[in-house]
Enzyme design. Structure first.
Site, PDB file in Angstrom:
ATOM      1  N   SER A 164      34.294  46.243  43.129  1.00  0.00           N
ATOM      2  CA  SER A 164      33.101  45.590  43.649  1.00  0.00           C
ATOM      3  C   SER A 164      33.371  44.193  44.159  1.00  0.00           C
ATOM      4  CB  SER A 164      32.035  45.545  42.552  1.00  0.00           C
ATOM      5  OG  SER A 164      32.575  44.910  41.423  1.00  0.00           O
ATOM      6  N   ASP A 220      29.459  50.624  30.912  1.00  0.00           N
ATOM      7  CA  ASP A 220      30.846  50.678  31.354  1.00  0.00           C
ATOM      8  C   ASP A 220      31.734  49.989  30.333  1.00  0.00           C
ATOM      9  OD1 ASP A 220      32.958  51.382  32.923  1.00  0.00           O
ATOM     10  OD2 ASP A 220      32.699  49.752  34.366  1.00  0.00           O
ATOM     11  N   LYS A 229      36.252  40.520  44.197  1.00  0.00           N
ATOM     12  CA  LYS A 229      37.431  39.828  43.683  1.00  0.00           C
ATOM     13  C   LYS A 229      37.034  38.838  42.610  1.00  0.00           C
ATOM     14  CE  LYS A 229      40.396  40.100  47.687  1.00  0.00           C
ATOM     15  NZ  LYS A 229      40.724  39.503  48.972  1.00  0.00           N
TER      16      LYS A 229
END
Ligand SMILES: *[C@@H]1O[C@H](CO)[C@@H](O)[C@H](O)[C@H]1NC(C)=O
Ligand SMILES: *[C@@H]1O[C@H](CO)[C@@H](O)[C@H](O)[C@H]1NC(C)=O
Length: 993
Positions: free
Chosen positions: A691, A816, A693
């Protein structure tokens, strides 16, 4: 009122039934109980009487119900008072069920009841004061429930009660004197209640019909009352595990019926009273763990005792000779006293001695040859005495022996040949004596031997080949002897061997080469022998070895490079003839002492390789230093030049329009968004996910932050193992970030602020210097994570998740959880990070509604997700379980090594097929094994296939804390009844280096 109506109702509902009224009552009782095993399935309304039903017994002639026995039927529910409607019922047993809630007061309407057994149930509340209203009650057993409060005063009024048993409840008043009024009592069992501390009521001496008085662990204090001597029908007197003081009253010798006296674990003082020979029926006396002193009286030994336990007192003097005439004595435990002198030389001649423990006394003289005359001796424990002379040859034929501890005495001469090979012995300890001669070849017959401790003797000769046949051998400690010759070839066959210590002997020859079978070898100490030849490279493959001492030998050749891979706590190769270059990883100061005294060995360590002449090297060193300084200067100048060039280049190129940024901050910020924007250079990137850096930005105030830069609409698809799609496209972004920003918990990474522009969002987090757990655990640096660190990480992360699940309103599901999302601060404190796809669960429980994209990462996704596509707390718990398994095994959640399986399946099958040792990360120190296993179990619990079986996160925290606090469990004492020498690990006794 309801009870009154019941017969009426049932006759309306079942108009055709010819069942007796008693049967109808029982039908109601059946329906009032939870009966998961259908134990009452034959209680049907087709019969005329209930007399043939399970658990029901009737009077033969009149067919009235006399007894209801539903023990161990797995019934649940409150006590069925309706039973008292059966007019002729005398016997109720609901022993071992799940009868719950309080016992109803109307139980007193069971007028005909004689026997009431409700032991082992879940009853709570007070004992009903109305029970003594049952005029015929003789037997009342309420053992093993949760009754609390006091014993009601009315209990002094039982008319016919013979048995009163209230063991294992939560009664917490003091022991009441009025129990002394139940003159019919034959058995009074009150053990294991947290009674308020108080004395034994002297009134109990009035219970002259009493046969059993069982008051173990009742918080009793004060002295044993003299009045107890009046209980002349008493067979069992048990006052163990209390805090009774003072002497054993002489009146106890009037208990002429007594068979068993248990006084262990009190603070009794003085001696055993004289006149014990009057107790002609006494078979068992246990007064261990008190402060008793004086001699063991001779007249005690004239009894036909079977078991005499007086350990952990201060008895002194010699053991009466007459004890050897005891015809039934099978257990004699006198350890930890001050007994001295010789043992009666015919001890065991007349008695079937099975267990004898005389350890920690001052006994001297020889061990009686008759000890095993009856062939029953199993445990012979005599460590820490001054026994001398030879081990009697007769013991070499004592096939029944299982445990032999004769260490720390003055035994000498050769060990009887047969003694080495006794087939049932699993512990043979002879350490610290003056025994000599060889280890006999008969050791081949010691099929069960797992611990052989013969250190510090004068054993000589070579170790026989036959040692390789002792296939259960786990520890062989033979250090400080005169063993010589080569190590037998087939010692490498011992697959169970964990510890081999033969230091300070005269062994010669080479080290064994084919050591693949030593899969459990943890400690290898062969120091100070005359071993020669090379160190076999196979040593480097001993994967669980963590103690290797080969110092003080004549080993030559190079240090095998493979040794670098081992994780050794003790590593000593000093004082050998090793030569050549030191493997590079060993060129560290901490290893210096491991290699000293090997003149030919070279490495960049002080004290090694003295032969490389100082003078010669001096010149080189000067030259090297000059070259180095010059190179350094050139480099610095170059870097400075480059930096200025680059900075001007960048300034010209910066394209971000600062004015378009909006800032949302959650904490008082010590920086501005512009400062951050200035630092988002490619050379500051520390990570990159699907998604966006992540940059590390050092602010002007010296603080570092991590900045995650997300690009709207530029999310990549599932990259094999990293399915991190989420709210980047979601319009609820701000709302959610707002929630997340407000979370403050020590185990959750702090979100400082969030900046948004048209096409880009920045999330500013606190910076975590040790990176992510996943990176660290699965890299070459995993050695930094020893077990205590891993355990703390698990606990921290669990704390963080528990906060999200239980303490946030609304609750937050992370979605997650994975090792890459657990970040580590400077002290390896763990914080949960990256709610990349976190959703706030709204109160309606429809939190998963907007989740149309896959949440979670491969290997961490709970199995139910495949068919429900729903994510809730339980899926987080599954993922967290996977993280635990990673910590325990050191393996990745998915790995080609597992084939089709993921880590969870791999752990389950490996556990089943090969055992736990193949699951635990070999890099972990085996001394933590117990705790590791506990944590492993928690991991398995969290990864249960069925969500309902997974514990809540709060429970997980609790379980982890419990696993962590029991680091040094007190083994060896079950209610203080067993000798420490029984279970005690050999290493506790100083016999292990
Ligand atoms: C007693 O057991 C019944 C049946 O299992 C159960 O429904 C009830 O909730 C329990 N009551 C208490 C107070 O635990
Ligand atoms: C059963 O009890 C009733 C009521 O107390 C009594 O009248 C009857 O005689 C008893 N029957 C038997 C067989 O004991």
């Amino acid at each position: 009122m309801l009870l009154f109506l019941l017969p009426l109702i049932s006759s309306l509902v079942l108009p055709t039934s010819s069942l007796t009224q008693e049967g109808l009552y029982l039908q109601h009782i059946k329906h009032s109980l939870d009966d998961p095993d259908s134990a009452l399935s034959d209680w049907n309304d087709q019969d005329d009487t209930p007399c043939s039903w399970t658990g029901v017994t009737c009077d033969n002639a009149s067919h009235v119900v006399r007894s209801i026995d539903l023990s161990s039927a797995n019934l649940a529910g409150p006590f069925p008072s309706l039973l008292c409607r059966l007019p002729n019922l005398t016997f109720i047993s609901l022993y071992n069920n799940s009868i719950n809630s309080t016992l109803p007061a109307d139980l007193s309407t069971c007028h005909t009841l004689q026997h009431l057994d409700l032991s082992q149930n879940l009853l709570t509340g007070a004992l009903p004061a109305t029970l003594p209203d049952l005029p015929n009650l003789t037997y009342l057993d309420l053992t093993g429930n949760n009754f609390s409060g006091e014993i009601p005063d009315s209990f002094g009024r039982f008319q016919k009660l013979e048995v009163l048993s209230l063991v294992y409840n939560l009664l917490d008043s003091a022991l009441p004197p009025f129990l002394g009024n139940i003159s019919t009592l034959k058995m009074l069992n009150l053990s294991y209640n947290p009674f308020f501390p108080g004395p034994i009521p002297p009134e109990l001496g009035n219970l002259t019909n009493l046969q059993v008085l069982w008051l173990t662990a009742c918080n009793l204090v004060g002295e044993i009352p003299h009045s107890l001597g009046r209980l002349n029908k008493l067979t069992d007197l048990d006052l163990a595990i209390n805090d009774l003081h003072g002497p054993i009253p002489a009146s106890l010798t009037d208990l002429t019926s007594v068979v068993q006296i248990e006084l262990y674990n009190n603070s009794l003082t003085g001696g055993l009273p004289p006149g014990m020979s009057k107790l002609t029926k006494l078979r068992l006396l246990d007064a261990s763990m008190n402060r008793l002193s004086g001699p063991i009286p001779d007249d005690l030994c004239q009894l036909e005792l079977e078991s005499l336990n007086l350990y952990q007192n201060s008895f002194e003097g010699t053991l009466p000779v007459s004890i050897a005439d005891s015809p039934n004595l099978y257990e004699l435990r006198l350890f930890q006293n001050k007994l001295s002198g010789e043992l009666p030389q015919n001890l065991g001649k007349n008695s079937p001695l099975k267990w004898i423990d005389l350890s920690d006394n001052q006994f001297s003289g020889s061990i009686p040859a008759t000890l095993c005359e009856k062939g029953a001796m199993e445990e012979m424990l005599m460590i820490n005495n001054a026994f001398s002379g030879e081990i009697p040859a007769s013991l070499g034929e004592c096939q029944s022996l299982t445990r032999v501890r004769l260490g720390h005495n003055r035994l000498s001469g050769e060990v009887p040949v047969g003694f080495w090979g006794l087939p049932h012995v699993y512990l043979l300890e002879l350490a610290d004596n003056q025994l000599s001669g060889p280890i006999a070849k008969t050791i081949a017959g010691a099929a069960n031997l797992s611990v052989l401790l013969i250190a510090k003797n004068k054993f000589s000769g070579s170790i026989p080949e036959e040692i390789g046949w002792v296939e259960n051998l786990m520890e062989f400690l033979g250090n400080d002897n005169k063993l010589s010759g080569a190590l037998p070839e087939n010692i490498v066959n011992l697959r169970q061997l964990g510890m081999l210590d033969l230091h300070n002997n005269e062994l010669s020859g080479e080290l064994p080469r084919e050591t693949q079978s030593w899969v459990k070898l943890n400690q290898l100490n062969l120091a100070n022998n005359q071993l020669s030849g090379k160190i076999p490279s196979g040593v480097g493959n001993l994967s669980v070895l963590n103690y290797l001492d080969l110092s003080g030998n004549r080993l030559s050749g190079q240090v095998p490079v493979g040794l670098q891979n081992m994780k050794l706590n003790v590593f000593n190769l000093s004082n050998n003839h090793l030569s050549g270059e030191l493997p590079p990883l060993f060129a560290k100061e901490i290893y210096r002492n491991s290699f000293l005294g090997n003149p030919g060995l070279c490495g960049d360590l002080d004290g090694l390789c003295e032969s490389r002449a100082e003078a010669k090297s001096q010149g080189y060193i000067w030259l090297l230093r000059c070259i180095f300084i010059l190179a350094g200067l050139v480099f610095v100048v170059g870097v400075v030049w480059f930096y200025f060039k680059y900075k001007t280049f960048k300034k010209a190129n910066r394209a971000i329009d600062k004015s378009k940024w909006t800032l949302m901050s959650f904490h008082k910020l010590g920086f501005s968004e512009y400062e951050i924007l200035d630092c988002l250079d490619e050379d500051n990137v520390i990570g990159s996910g699907a998604s966006g850096k992540v940059y590390k930005v050092v602010l002007s105030n010296g603080e570092a932050v991590a900045v995650k830069k997300l690009w709207r609409g530029k999310v990549k698809e599932c990259e094999s193992d990293d399915v991190e799609k989420g709210w980047v496209q979601d319009d609820g972004f701000e709302a959610e970030v707002d929630t997340l920003g407000k979370i403050r918990h020590k185990n959750i990474v702090k979100l400082w602020c969030c900046c948004t522009a048209r096409d880009c969002k920045l999330l500013v987090y606190e910076y975590m210097p040790n990176g992510s757990l996943g990176d660290l655990l699965h890299s070459s640096k995993s050695g930094l994570l020893d077990w205590p660190t891993r355990f703390k990480i698990a606990l921290d992360a669990a704390d963080g998740l528990s906060y999200l699940h239980h303490d946030c309103v609304p609750a937050i599901v992370h979605r997650d959880v994975k090792s890459n999302n657990i970040l580590l601060d400077g002290d390896f404190g763990a914080r949960v990070a990256d709610f990349g796809v976190a959703k706030v669960v709204d109160a309606s429980g429809k939190g998963a509604k907007s989740m149309s994209v896959i949440a979670g990462s491969c290997g961490y996704i709970a199995p139910e997700y495949a068919y429900t596509l729903r994510v809730n707390e339980k899926s987080d718990i599954y993922s967290f379980g996977v993280v635990i398994l990673e910590l325990v095994t050191g393996k990745l959640p998915v790995d080609p090594e597992f084939g089709e399986k993921d880590l969870v399946k791999w752990v389950c099958t490996t556990l089943d097929q090969k055992g736990v040792d193949h699951v635990i990360d070999p890099k972990l120190d085996s001394c933590y094994k117990e705790e590791v296993c506990k944590v492993l179990n928690i991991g398995l619990l969290c990864t249960s296939p069925l969500p309902i079986n997974r514990p809540s996160m709060r429970r997980v925290v609790k379980l982890l804390q419990e696993a962590g606090t029991e680091k040094h469990p007190q083994i060896g004492k079950k209610e203080g009844k067993l000798s420490p020498y029984y279970y005690e690990d050999a290493s506790e006794h100083g016999s292990v280096a």
